[in-house]
Design an enzyme around this catalytic site. Structure first.
Site, PDB file in Angstrom:
ATOM      1  N   SER A  15      21.123  19.220  20.993  1.00 38.83           N
ATOM      2  CA  SER A  15      21.082  20.706  21.455  1.00 38.83           C
ATOM      3  C   SER A  15      22.207  21.544  21.387  1.00 38.83           C
ATOM      4  O   SER A  15      22.352  22.352  20.998  1.00 38.83           O
ATOM      5  CB  SER A  15      20.288  20.992  22.682  1.00 38.83           C
ATOM      6  OG  SER A  15      18.753  20.311  22.152  1.00 38.83           O
ATOM      7  N   ARG A  38      25.227  27.263  27.429  1.00 35.99           N
ATOM      8  CA  ARG A  38      24.102  26.517  28.580  1.00 35.99           C
ATOM      9  C   ARG A  38      22.827  28.275  29.000  1.00 35.99           C
ATOM     10  O   ARG A  38      21.790  27.948  28.250  1.00 35.99           O
ATOM     11  CB  ARG A  38      24.425  26.200  29.954  1.00 35.99           C
ATOM     12  CG  ARG A  38      24.762  24.905  29.733  1.00 35.99           C
ATOM     13  CD  ARG A  38      24.860  24.411  31.493  1.00 35.99           C
ATOM     14  NE  ARG A  38      25.290  23.153  31.361  1.00 35.99           N
ATOM     15  CZ  ARG A  38      24.114  21.884  30.956  1.00 35.99           C
ATOM     16  NH1 ARG A  38      23.015  22.203  31.330  1.00 35.99           N
ATOM     17  NH2 ARG A  38      24.962  21.358  31.255  1.00 35.99           N
ATOM     18  N   HIS A  41      20.955  27.794  25.067  1.00 36.38           N
ATOM     19  CA  HIS A  41      20.746  26.915  25.259  1.00 36.38           C
ATOM     20  C   HIS A  41      19.184  26.701  25.466  1.00 36.38           C
ATOM     21  O   HIS A  41      17.764  26.346  25.155  1.00 36.38           O
ATOM     22  CB  HIS A  41      20.701  25.351  25.859  1.00 36.38           C
ATOM     23  CG  HIS A  41      20.521  24.138  25.799  1.00 36.38           C
ATOM     24  ND1 HIS A  41      19.679  23.883  27.160  1.00 36.38           N
ATOM     25  CD2 HIS A  41      19.497  22.993  25.600  1.00 36.38           C
ATOM     26  CE1 HIS A  41      19.111  22.649  27.432  1.00 36.38           C
ATOM     27  NE2 HIS A  41      19.338  22.337  25.826  1.00 36.38           N
TER      28      HIS A  41
END
Length: 209
Positions: A15, A38, A41
């Site tokens: 990812s 993050r 994500h």
């Protein structure tokens, strides 16, 4: 339709590779870049590449505070649940959420204010004893009360993660916090949420640099 076969332990790594590729060469100094990735994500929202605002050295300050044992105070149970408490504890830190404490509920009702407001005041008591990162993921009133206490010289947070989400006073509360003399990480505009507040904290907890 074909699917990419990825081992469970490699899903996050893959990812991050996709996110990095789709950013098209855009990078940030670490640990800011880890936080940006993050947040994308967690949300699958590339707007976080543009709306995350870092005060000077805020990410580095947050990482150092965590490694020195700072606690985290948050305004929601969801954010508290999402922060990696086990790993934070390895550095000597704990997570606090006072939003459902009976005395907080009672005081907020008596004063006619939000529980988030009173929760930040409880967090200020923790901040008098040790360094604290405040992670706001829902209530603009929490961020506003923090700003009031900071401006009054009552508290000096190690860092403020200001990520309330929504439409009423959200943008305004973030703008108020960005004028305070404390390090901050804030997704400007209406976006944010408990998941983003927790993600920013976890990005600093996980950072290995």
């Amino acid at each position: 339709m074909t699917f990419e076969i990825v081992k469970p332990e490699d899903i996050e790594k893959r990812s991050m590779e996709i996110i990095t590729s789709e950013l098209g060469g855009r990078t940030w100094p670490e640990p800011q870049f880890s936080i940006v990735k993050r947040c994308i994500h967690t949300s699958a929202d590339f707007d976080y590449a543009d709306n995350l605002v870092f005060s000077p050295d805020a990410a580095e300050i947050g990482v150092k505070a965590i490694r020195k044992g700072a606690d985290i105070v948050t305004d929601t149970k969801m954010a508290a649940a999402g922060i990696n408490k086990r790993k934070l504890a390895l550095y000597g830190g704990s997570v606090h959420c006072f939003i459902s404490d009976e005395d907080v509920v009672a005081e907020a009702k008596e004063r006619g204010c939000t529980r988030a407001t009173v929760s930040m005041e409880r967090g200020a008591e923790v901040a008098k004893m040790k360094p604290v990162i405040f992670a706001v993921g829902n209530a603009p009133t929490a961020l506003i009360r923090l700003a009031e206490m900071i401006d009054a010289g009552e508290i000096k947070p190690a860092l403020v993660v200001g990520a309330p989400v929504g439409f009423v006073n959200v943008v305004e509360s973030k703008e108020i916090m960005m004028r305070c003399d404390v390090p901050f990480i804030i997704p400007k505009g209406r976006k944010g949420g408990s998941n983003i507040a927790a993600t920013i904290c976890n990005a600093m907890i996980y950072y290995k640099g």
